[in-house]
Scaffold this motif. Sequence first.
Motif, PDB file in Angstrom:
ATOM      1  N   PRO A 293       0.811  -1.222   0.000  1.00 46.61           N
ATOM      2  CA  PRO A 293       0.000   0.000   0.000  1.00 46.61           C
ATOM      3  C   PRO A 293       0.847   1.276   0.000  1.00 46.61           C
ATOM      4  O   PRO A 293       0.459   2.272  -0.614  1.00 46.61           O
ATOM      5  CB  PRO A 293      -0.857  -0.097   1.259  1.00 46.61           C
ATOM      6  CG  PRO A 293      -0.417  -1.294   1.997  1.00 46.61           C
ATOM      7  CD  PRO A 293       0.495  -2.085   1.139  1.00 46.61           C
TER       8      PRO A 293
ATOM      9  N   GLU B 215       2.055   1.932  -3.540  1.00 54.06           N
ATOM     10  CA  GLU B 215       0.941   2.462  -4.327  1.00 54.06           C
ATOM     11  C   GLU B 215       0.666   3.923  -3.986  1.00 54.06           C
ATOM     12  O   GLU B 215       0.409   4.741  -4.879  1.00 54.06           O
ATOM     13  CB  GLU B 215      -0.309   1.613  -4.115  1.00 54.06           C
ATOM     14  CG  GLU B 215      -0.190   0.223  -4.715  1.00 54.06           C
ATOM     15  CD  GLU B 215      -1.322  -0.711  -4.319  1.00 54.06           C
ATOM     16  OE1 GLU B 215      -2.267  -0.285  -3.615  1.00 54.06           O
ATOM     17  OE2 GLU B 215      -1.254  -1.904  -4.718  1.00 54.06           O
TER      18      GLU B 215
ATOM     19  N   ARG C 142       0.884   7.088  -6.554  1.00 50.86           N
ATOM     20  CA  ARG C 142      -0.219   8.038  -6.761  1.00 50.86           C
ATOM     21  C   ARG C 142       0.239   9.464  -6.495  1.00 50.86           C
ATOM     22  O   ARG C 142      -0.090  10.386  -7.247  1.00 50.86           O
ATOM     23  CB  ARG C 142      -1.416   7.693  -5.877  1.00 50.86           C
ATOM     24  CG  ARG C 142      -2.227   6.528  -6.397  1.00 50.86           C
ATOM     25  CD  ARG C 142      -3.598   6.410  -5.734  1.00 50.86           C
ATOM     26  NE  ARG C 142      -3.580   6.459  -4.289  1.00 50.86           N
ATOM     27  CZ  ARG C 142      -3.342   5.421  -3.487  1.00 50.86           C
ATOM     28  NH1 ARG C 142      -3.090   4.229  -4.005  1.00 50.86           N
ATOM     29  NH2 ARG C 142      -3.364   5.550  -2.178  1.00 50.86           N
TER      30      ARG C 142
ATOM     31  N   GLY D  63      -5.800   4.625   0.373  1.00 55.53           N
ATOM     32  CA  GLY D  63      -6.621   4.950  -0.798  1.00 55.53           C
ATOM     33  C   GLY D  63      -7.436   6.205  -0.652  1.00 55.53           C
ATOM     34  O   GLY D  63      -7.907   6.768  -1.644  1.00 55.53           O
ATOM     35  N   ASP D  64      -7.600   6.693   0.586  1.00 54.87           N
ATOM     36  CA  ASP D  64      -8.398   7.899   0.843  1.00 54.87           C
ATOM     37  C   ASP D  64      -7.546   9.109   1.224  1.00 54.87           C
ATOM     38  O   ASP D  64      -8.088  10.123   1.642  1.00 54.87           O
ATOM     39  CB  ASP D  64      -9.401   7.630   1.974  1.00 54.87           C
ATOM     40  CG  ASP D  64     -10.439   6.592   1.609  1.00 54.87           C
ATOM     41  OD1 ASP D  64     -10.653   6.359   0.391  1.00 54.87           O
ATOM     42  OD2 ASP D  64     -11.047   6.018   2.524  1.00 54.87           O
TER      43      ASP D  64
END
Length: 180
Positions: A33, A36, A40, A175-176
Motif C-alpha cells: 500500500p 501504491e 499516486r 486509498g483515501d
Amino acid sequence: MARSALVVIDMLNPYEHQDAEQLARQVEPIVEPLAELVARAGERDDIELVYVNDNYGDFAADRREIEERAMKGRRPDLVRPVLPPPGCAFLPKVRHSAFFGTSLEYLLSQSRAERVVLAGQVTEQCVLYSALDAYVRHYELTVPPDCVASIHPDLGQAALHMMERNMSARLAPSGDCFPA
C-alpha cells in the motif's frame, strides 16, 4: 504548487538493528500500500513527495549511499518497492522527527503545503514525533494506518490514537489520503 505533502519516513532501512526482525514483520504488510501511495502522489502536481531517512550516524552519506546500504541489508525485499522515485526530495535526518535538523519545514513552506501525510516507520517513534512537529507547525495531518509500521503493535496503536486525539490527525486508509 503543492498543497499536500507525502512524507515517507525511514523506509530505507538495512534491518540490522536490535528490533529489526520484529519491525520487519510489521513492515511486510505496509510495503504494497505504501508503494501504491507513493506512485499516486508522484503522478500529481499538487502533492510534494518527500523522503526523510535516518543517516545512521554517517554524516557523509548521501541518498545513493543510504539506498545502497538498505538494499545490501537483511531485507531488500522491503526496501526495493519503496525506493524513492527519481526527482523526489530526499532529506537525511539524525533524530526521530522528520523536522528536527532537516530542511523539511522550509521545503513544505516553499511548496505551500497545508496538509502533511505521514507514512513509514516506526509508528511509535519517528512517525509520532514527526506528527507532533507537523501539528505544532499548524499543518493538517493525515496518517494512513495501512502505511505505517511499529515495532510494538500495542504502542503503534496507542501512537495512532494519540495522533488522532491530541494532534487532530485524520487516520485514513491510503486509498483515501489524496482525494481527486
